[in-house]
Design a protein around this motif. Structure first.
Motif, PDB file in Angstrom:
ATOM      1  N   LEU A 103      49.877  23.842  20.254  1.00 13.95           N
ATOM      2  CA  LEU A 103      50.571  24.940  20.647  1.00 13.95           C
ATOM      3  C   LEU A 103      51.186  24.780  22.209  1.00 13.95           C
ATOM      4  CD1 LEU A 103      48.063  27.750  19.366  1.00 13.95           C
ATOM      5  CD2 LEU A 103      50.670  27.362  18.633  1.00 13.95           C
ATOM      6  N   THR A 104      50.514  24.172  23.023  1.00  9.47           N
ATOM      7  CA  THR A 104      50.801  23.940  24.475  1.00  9.47           C
ATOM      8  C   THR A 104      52.128  23.161  24.291  1.00  9.47           C
ATOM      9  OG1 THR A 104      48.675  24.494  25.244  1.00  9.47           O
ATOM     10  CG2 THR A 104      50.195  23.127  26.652  1.00  9.47           C
ATOM     11  N   SER A 105      51.775  21.921  23.365  1.00  8.91           N
ATOM     12  CA  SER A 105      53.071  20.916  23.251  1.00  8.91           C
ATOM     13  C   SER A 105      54.212  21.593  22.822  1.00  8.91           C
ATOM     14  CB  SER A 105      52.489  19.671  22.492  1.00  8.91           C
ATOM     15  OG  SER A 105      51.270  19.046  23.140  1.00  8.91           O
ATOM     16  N   MET A 106      54.118  22.294  21.831  1.00  9.44           N
ATOM     17  CA  MET A 106      55.153  22.989  21.431  1.00  9.44           C
ATOM     18  C   MET A 106      55.932  23.843  22.606  1.00  9.44           C
ATOM     19  SD  MET A 106      55.779  22.125  18.365  1.00  9.44           S
ATOM     20  CE  MET A 106      57.059  23.362  17.888  1.00  9.44           C
ATOM     21  N   MET A 107      55.321  24.509  23.133  1.00  9.65           N
ATOM     22  CA  MET A 107      55.743  25.387  24.400  1.00  9.65           C
ATOM     23  C   MET A 107      56.303  24.405  25.314  1.00  9.65           C
ATOM     24  SD  MET A 107      53.822  27.891  27.039  1.00  9.65           S
ATOM     25  CE  MET A 107      52.433  26.493  27.520  1.00  9.65           C
ATOM     26  N   MET A 108      55.916  23.241  25.664  1.00  6.05           N
ATOM     27  CA  MET A 108      56.583  22.301  26.682  1.00  6.05           C
ATOM     28  C   MET A 108      57.787  21.695  25.778  1.00  6.05           C
ATOM     29  SD  MET A 108      52.904  21.131  28.163  1.00  6.05           S
ATOM     30  CE  MET A 108      53.624  19.572  28.920  1.00  6.05           C
ATOM     31  N   GLY A 757      40.275  12.262  37.660  1.00 10.88           N
ATOM     32  CA  GLY A 757      40.014  13.883  38.016  1.00 10.88           C
ATOM     33  C   GLY A 757      41.171  14.622  37.478  1.00 10.88           C
ATOM     34  N   ALA A 758      40.669  15.695  36.658  1.00 12.49           N
ATOM     35  CA  ALA A 758      41.659  16.862  36.280  1.00 12.49           C
ATOM     36  C   ALA A 758      42.108  17.789  37.277  1.00 12.49           C
ATOM     37  CB  ALA A 758      41.223  17.243  34.831  1.00 12.49           C
ATOM     38  N   ILE A 759      42.682  17.364  38.351  1.00 12.45           N
ATOM     39  CA  ILE A 759      42.862  18.204  39.350  1.00 12.45           C
ATOM     40  C   ILE A 759      44.201  18.695  39.385  1.00 12.45           C
ATOM     41  CG2 ILE A 759      42.300  18.856  41.802  1.00 12.45           C
ATOM     42  CD1 ILE A 759      40.096  16.952  41.447  1.00 12.45           C
ATOM     43  N   ASN A 760      44.799  20.096  39.516  1.00 14.35           N
ATOM     44  CA  ASN A 760      45.990  20.351  39.887  1.00 14.35           C
ATOM     45  C   ASN A 760      47.170  19.465  38.687  1.00 14.35           C
ATOM     46  OD1 ASN A 760      45.273  21.850  42.235  1.00 14.35           O
ATOM     47  ND2 ASN A 760      45.289  19.818  43.317  1.00 14.35           N
ATOM     48  N   ILE A 761      46.744  19.854  37.356  1.00  8.81           N
ATOM     49  CA  ILE A 761      47.568  19.491  36.464  1.00  8.81           C
ATOM     50  C   ILE A 761      48.936  20.017  36.534  1.00  8.81           C
ATOM     51  CG2 ILE A 761      47.912  18.661  34.224  1.00  8.81           C
ATOM     52  CD1 ILE A 761      45.659  17.198  35.800  1.00  8.81           C
ATOM     53  N   PRO A 762      50.305  19.547  36.859  1.00  2.93           N
ATOM     54  CA  PRO A 762      51.531  19.924  36.820  1.00  2.93           C
ATOM     55  C   PRO A 762      51.491  21.048  35.730  1.00  2.93           C
ATOM     56  CG  PRO A 762      51.589  17.757  37.610  1.00  2.93           C
ATOM     57  CD  PRO A 762      50.268  18.044  36.919  1.00  2.93           C
ATOM     58  N   ASP A 763      51.466  20.504  34.577  1.00  7.68           N
ATOM     59  CA  ASP A 763      51.773  21.308  33.502  1.00  7.68           C
ATOM     60  C   ASP A 763      50.935  22.206  32.860  1.00  7.68           C
ATOM     61  OD1 ASP A 763      54.431  19.634  33.081  1.00  7.68           O
ATOM     62  OD2 ASP A 763      53.260  18.390  32.047  1.00  7.68           O
ATOM     63  N   MET A 764      49.851  22.691  33.803  1.00 11.01           N
ATOM     64  CA  MET A 764      48.605  23.432  33.276  1.00 11.01           C
ATOM     65  C   MET A 764      49.075  24.772  33.742  1.00 11.01           C
ATOM     66  SD  MET A 764      45.986  23.000  31.329  1.00 11.01           S
ATOM     67  CE  MET A 764      44.573  23.689  30.766  1.00 11.01           C
ATOM     68  N   ASN A 765      50.084  25.439  33.346  1.00 14.18           N
ATOM     69  CA  ASN A 765      50.364  26.793  33.709  1.00 14.18           C
ATOM     70  C   ASN A 765      49.431  27.761  33.193  1.00 14.18           C
ATOM     71  OD1 ASN A 765      51.243  27.485  31.057  1.00 14.18           O
ATOM     72  ND2 ASN A 765      53.189  26.207  31.842  1.00 14.18           N
ATOM     73  N   SER A 766      49.781  29.080  33.435  1.00 12.92           N
ATOM     74  CA  SER A 766      48.654  30.246  32.965  1.00 12.92           C
ATOM     75  C   SER A 766      48.772  30.301  31.420  1.00 12.92           C
ATOM     76  CB  SER A 766      49.265  31.597  33.608  1.00 12.92           C
ATOM     77  OG  SER A 766      50.621  31.793  33.312  1.00 12.92           O
ATOM     78  N   ASN A 767      49.881  29.997  30.581  1.00  9.84           N
ATOM     79  CA  ASN A 767      49.795  30.012  29.429  1.00  9.84           C
ATOM     80  C   ASN A 767      49.200  28.774  28.612  1.00  9.84           C
ATOM     81  OD1 ASN A 767      51.109  32.372  29.520  1.00  9.84           O
ATOM     82  ND2 ASN A 767      53.389  31.281  29.770  1.00  9.84           N
ATOM     83  N   ALA A 790      44.899   6.220  24.284  1.00  6.57           N
ATOM     84  CA  ALA A 790      43.968   7.253  23.923  1.00  6.57           C
ATOM     85  C   ALA A 790      44.399   8.661  24.255  1.00  6.57           C
ATOM     86  CB  ALA A 790      42.518   6.828  24.498  1.00  6.57           C
ATOM     87  N   PRO A 791      44.171   9.682  23.467  1.00  3.36           N
ATOM     88  CA  PRO A 791      44.710  10.963  24.027  1.00  3.36           C
ATOM     89  C   PRO A 791      43.612  11.760  24.870  1.00  3.36           C
ATOM     90  CG  PRO A 791      44.274  11.174  21.641  1.00  3.36           C
ATOM     91  CD  PRO A 791      44.031   9.463  22.005  1.00  3.36           C
ATOM     92  N   VAL A 792      43.910  12.602  25.686  1.00 10.84           N
ATOM     93  CA  VAL A 792      43.004  13.085  26.575  1.00 10.84           C
ATOM     94  C   VAL A 792      43.191  14.613  26.707  1.00 10.84           C
ATOM     95  CG1 VAL A 792      42.333  13.637  29.085  1.00 10.84           C
ATOM     96  CG2 VAL A 792      42.651  11.273  28.160  1.00 10.84           C
ATOM     97  N   TYR A 793      42.385  15.640  26.293  1.00  8.99           N
ATOM     98  CA  TYR A 793      42.659  16.908  26.269  1.00  8.99           C
ATOM     99  C   TYR A 793      42.016  17.607  27.310  1.00  8.99           C
ATOM    100  CZ  TYR A 793      43.586  15.982  21.290  1.00  8.99           C
ATOM    101  OH  TYR A 793      44.130  15.156  20.164  1.00  8.99           O
ATOM    102  N   ILE A 794      42.833  18.367  28.107  1.00 12.36           N
ATOM    103  CA  ILE A 794      42.307  19.132  29.390  1.00 12.36           C
ATOM    104  C   ILE A 794      42.167  20.468  28.975  1.00 12.36           C
ATOM    105  CG2 ILE A 794      42.916  19.439  31.868  1.00 12.36           C
ATOM    106  CD1 ILE A 794      44.356  16.932  31.878  1.00 12.36           C
ATOM    107  N   LYS A 795      41.138  20.858  29.201  1.00 10.95           N
ATOM    108  CA  LYS A 795      40.974  22.515  28.843  1.00 10.95           C
ATOM    109  C   LYS A 795      41.107  23.378  30.429  1.00 10.95           C
ATOM    110  CE  LYS A 795      36.921  21.629  27.195  1.00 10.95           C
ATOM    111  NZ  LYS A 795      35.523  21.794  26.598  1.00 10.95           N
ATOM    112  N   ARG A 796      41.684  24.445  30.012  1.00 11.72           N
ATOM    113  CA  ARG A 796      41.672  25.402  31.272  1.00 11.72           C
ATOM    114  C   ARG A 796      40.257  26.209  31.438  1.00 11.72           C
ATOM    115  NH1 ARG A 796      44.669  28.052  34.737  1.00 11.72           N
ATOM    116  NH2 ARG A 796      46.574  26.909  34.268  1.00 11.72           N
ATOM    117  N   ASP A 797      39.746  26.435  30.409  1.00 13.94           N
ATOM    118  CA  ASP A 797      38.291  27.148  30.243  1.00 13.94           C
ATOM    119  C   ASP A 797      37.535  26.622  29.248  1.00 13.94           C
ATOM    120  OD1 ASP A 797      39.023  29.347  32.400  1.00 13.94           O
ATOM    121  OD2 ASP A 797      40.510  29.862  30.769  1.00 13.94           O
TER     122      ASP A 797
END
Length: 843
Positions: A103-108, A757-767, A790-797
């Motif tokens: 879903l996030t990839s579609m949004m982007m 480190g998964a810090i300040n990811i530019p594409d990680m917006n509120s949606n 290798a795919p890496v998945y970053i979770k907001r929560d």
């Protein structure tokens, strides 16, 4: 299964959006399978009317299906991926997280990444119905909680016995009766044993069900005897295979429908390649990569004219490019990219280029290539112009990986090669403390054009007309069958022309001067001809050779040119035969199946296969063989592979990987006496090193550190010093990525870990809930190159599962008699090959 579901969903979309109602009548789904080619042919007819490029849908299906299959390659022992070992919550969470990533990839608007995540989650969904006891309980509809962050039902506790000992047919009913009657979910435990060696150290608790299969060692521990998977009709619970496949298919359709609802009509159209905004455009980009350093001063105007001519050709096609990308490079700078929808504006940007700066000879060629590859669409055409070596060949593996992933064919125009000014070392990259230099005019099979199925050629003032004709011919590539693609000096090649071929299109290209007087053909009658080129420059010779009705048979091509050159022999023909390297998979059900090899093969590897599949044959296939052609000597056959199994449309051969680069040439002999020959452009580059990225898939919480574990292998007989580069696009690493050198003894390996480190990811917006992108691992040594991602998945929560309001009740009350009555013919739940399914079971 995946292919059929996507085709039926495409038909649903065409009906909903375009009011096309003619396709569904040709769709007949039986236990998750269908006549895929018939459905796709029907869809193509309608897409032609709509002016939608059908390659978009084809590539979308290919990506989703391949990512599904890849789970058995890269996540074989991940319990959650397959719902093994009663990992229901982990499997449910994995599906939901991958759905969020899609879903996030579609949004982007990163539709390819969305397809990859979606294909991966489909594997886990489909395995739920085959690996758990959902069907045995009596359920005949999909689990409504899948993909919704919900607990999927009542689970058996770790202490609860779920299976009993069994022998033979009694294993069909080896699940404890209370587990079934009380609607309790369980799944089989699995441990792979091959040739006496255990590959999975997990042990099965006492009384738990096994997954089953001849290589599952857990069947030897309580509960003994058999497993509960329904992956094939030959499984212990194979009498329920067709039921499991039917429910898994409905679940696949259901999650596709839910995804459609979540993202809306137009985005889902982009996901499938059927959106209204895609009408009248091709599925690809036109990419120009241009050297604008000072050394190009005497060539840049000519290069710009050729580039503008390429734009003029593409913009007048029935399906012009979806966009135009210009990627200039210099030294020490490169870029910026120009991405334009309007060809006129794009031509203006090309016209503005001028030669400036530079000075030390080698330039940042790969920076320009990589930037362009990141931005372009799948299946794009890339034309590069330069006159100098690359000084940034440390990016070459990334360029190769991106080009392969996006199926981009690269053509390099090399102006006035300056090889005499620089010392060459057999085409190898030279390494010092800051640069990695590669001489681009050395075409040795590892060069970027060869690896992608393209060519490199020189250019001069007379190049415009012939270059235009060459490009026009290659734009017809999807209508052409490649008979020969060969490179070398002084070549003498025999090839077969079948009755479907009415004329031959021959292209000879080089970075050196070519002489048409040194090229001739010998027809089957023995008559020799020295054809005149229809168009030519010093670096390009183009021929059109009519083929009479009595001229089918074995031809001979003789090129006595003493310089490296590439020869392509193409023909318009509907008869297609294609061979590809396959990897044998012993999956979590102990089934033997095959999937396309996506990495370089290992030198002298013996457990690979060549799968040959033909379409539109005039009669059934009788036999055939595959020649391995030396990539640098088109006259040299390295091996001839004969079939170990044959069908009416293809055959399987066993491969021992040679130690040099090679191409595949396929020859099939038909029942009516016809011989058909087809060749592959792509070079296969064996390697002595490989890399495994362990513990996939990787998930990490935002603002946390991800540890990725990997192992490097030296399969060769000599020690190696290699450099590993790790690059990502999400800012997990520094701009230059991670670089580390390793020394490996012969036949050895080393394991290591990289922290990100998964810090300040530019594409990680509120949606964004979960975002994904690959981390690229590239290995480079003098003679060895290897790349993998290798795919890496970053979770907001850290989202947890919730209970369903009420768990589903079984649709039917099963009994052993019902189970016996429901046995239907053999079927496999896993989708193995795109478009033409070709399952081979080894005994």
């Amino acid at each position: 299964m995946t292919e059929c579901a996507l085709l039926e969903t495409a038909a649903d979309y065409l009906k909903e959006i375009y009011n096309i109602i003619t396709i569904h009548s040709s769709i007949n789904i039986q236990y998750g399978t269908c006549r895929a080619k018939d459905i796709f042919d029907k869809i193509k007819i309608e897409l032609d009317k709509l002016k939608i490029d059908n390659k978009r849908l084809s590539r979308a299906i290919d990506t989703v299906a391949q990512e599904n299959t890849n789970r058995d390659l890269f996540e074989m022992f991940e319990e959650a991926t397959h719902f093994d070992n009663e990992k229901f919550d982990d499997g449910a969470l994995l599906i939901s997280q991958r759905l969020d990533a899609a879903l996030t990839s579609m949004m982007m608007k990163d539709y390819e990444k969305a397809r990859e995540s979606f294909g991966a989650l489909l594997h886990t969904i489909q395995d739920f119905y085959s690996h758990s006891n959902w069907i045995e309980i009596g359920h005949r509809v999909p689990n409504k909680g899948i993909g919704k962050y919900e607990i999927l039902g009542r689970y058996a506790s770790k202490e609860m016995r779920t299976c009993i000992d069994c022998v033979g047919d009694a294993c069909r009913t080896n699940i404890v009766s209370d587990i079934i009657t009380e609607n309790i979910l369980t799944s089989g435990y699995f441990g792979l044993r091959v040739f006496g060696e255990l590959f999975d150290e997990n042990t099965k608790p006492i009384g738990k069900c096994s997954h089953g299969g001849v290589t599952d060692y857990t069947v030897e521990t309580d509960a003994r005897g058999g497993g509960i998977n329904k992956d094939t009709s030959r499984s212990d619970h194979g009498h329920l295979h067709t039921l499991a496949a039917s429910v898994a298919y409905n679940a696949t359709k259901q999650i596709l429908s839910e995804f459609w609802t979540m993202i809306g009509n137009e985005p889902f159209g982009h996901f499938l390649g059927l959106a209204t905004s895609l009408q009248n455009f091709s599925s690809n980009s036109l990419v120009i990569v241009m050297d604008d350093t000072g050394s190009m001063a005497s060539y840049i105007e000519m290069a710009k004219q050729i580039a503008i001519g390429i734009v003029d050709i593409h913009k007048n096609l029935d399906y012009p490019p979806i966009n135009y990308i210009l990627s200039p490079f210099n030294d020490p700078t490169w870029g910026p990219l120009t991405i334009s929808k309007a060809p006129e504006a794009f031509v203006l940007e090309i016209s503005k280029l001028n030669a400036h700066d530079g000075g030390d000879g080698p330039e940042l060629y790969y920076h320009g290539i990589v930037d362009a590859l990141k931005a372009c669409e799948i299946g794009s055409a890339l034309y590069a112009f330069t006159d100098a070596p690359a000084k940034d060949a440390y990016l070459k593996s990334q360029a190769v990986q991106l080009a392969k992933e996006k199926r981009v064919i690269i053509t390099l125009f090399y102006a006035n090669p300056r090889a005499q000014q620089l010392q060459k070392q057999s085409g190898r990259a030279l390494m010092n403390t800051t640069d990695v230099i590669e001489y681009l005019d050395i075409i040795d099979g590892t060069d970027l054009p060869s690896v992608t199925g393209g060519v490199m050629m020189g250019i001069n003032d007379q190049a415009l007309n012939a270059t235009s004709e060459y490009i026009i011919q290659n734009l017809e590539a999807d209508k052409m069958a490649t008979v020969i693609f060969a490179k070398g000096l002084n070549m003498n090649i025999k090839f077969h022309v079948d009755l479907s071929i009415k004329s031959l299109k021959i292209e000879i290209t080089s970075s050196n001067f070519l002489s048409p007087s040194n090229f001739r053909l010998i027809k089957p009658s023995g008559v020799a001809i020295m054809p005149s080129p229809t168009s030519q420059t010093s670096y390009i010779l183009l021929y059109t050779i009519p083929v009479g009705t009595a001229e089918s048979g074995e031809w001979t091509l003789i090129s006595s040119m003493h310089v490296d050159h590439t020869i392509q022999v193409n023909a318009i023909s509907q008869t297609i035969c294609s061979s590809a390297i396959q990897k044998e998979i012993i999956d979590s059900s102990s089934n033997v199946s095959f999937t396309p090899l996506i990495n370089q093969p290992i030198k002298e590897e013996t457990d690979l296969f060549i799968l040959t599949i033909c379409e539109n044959l005039p009669s059934e296939l009788k036999t055939g063989y595959v020649n391995l052609i030396d990539a640098n000597n088109g006259s040299k056959i390295l091996q001839t592979l004969t079939p170990i199994q044959i069908s009416s449309t293809g055959f399987l051969s066993r491969l021992t990987v040679p130690d040099v680069n090679f191409r595949l040439s396929t020859v099939v002999q038909l029942q009516d006496g016809t011989t058909v020959q087809r060749g592959k452009k792509e070079i296969i580059s064996p390697t002595s090193i490989s890399l495994s990225i362990d513990d996939q898939p990787y998930f990490v919480l935002l603002n946390n550190t991800l540890l990725m574990n990997y192992t490097l292998y030296n399969h060769g007989q000599t020690p190696l010093t290699i450099t590993l580069r790790v690059i990502d696009t999400m800012g997990l690493l520094s701009t230059d990525g991670f670089v580390k050198a390793y020394s490996l003894a012969a036949k050895s390996n080393v394991s290591d870990t990289i922290a990100m480190g998964a810090i300040n990811i530019p594409d990680m917006n509120s949606n964004s809930t979960v975002i994904t992108n690959p981390v690229v691992f590239s290995i480079a040594a003098l003679d060895y190159k290897y790349d993998q991602n290798a795919p890496v998945y970053i979770k907001r929560d850290d989202v947890h599962l919730t209970n369903q309001t009420d768990y589903q009740k079984p649709t039917v009350t099963p009994s052993p008699l019902d189970n016996f009555a429901m046995s239907v013919g053999p079927l496999m739940i896993h989708f193995i090959l795109y478009m033409l399914t070709f399952f081979v079971m080894l005994h």
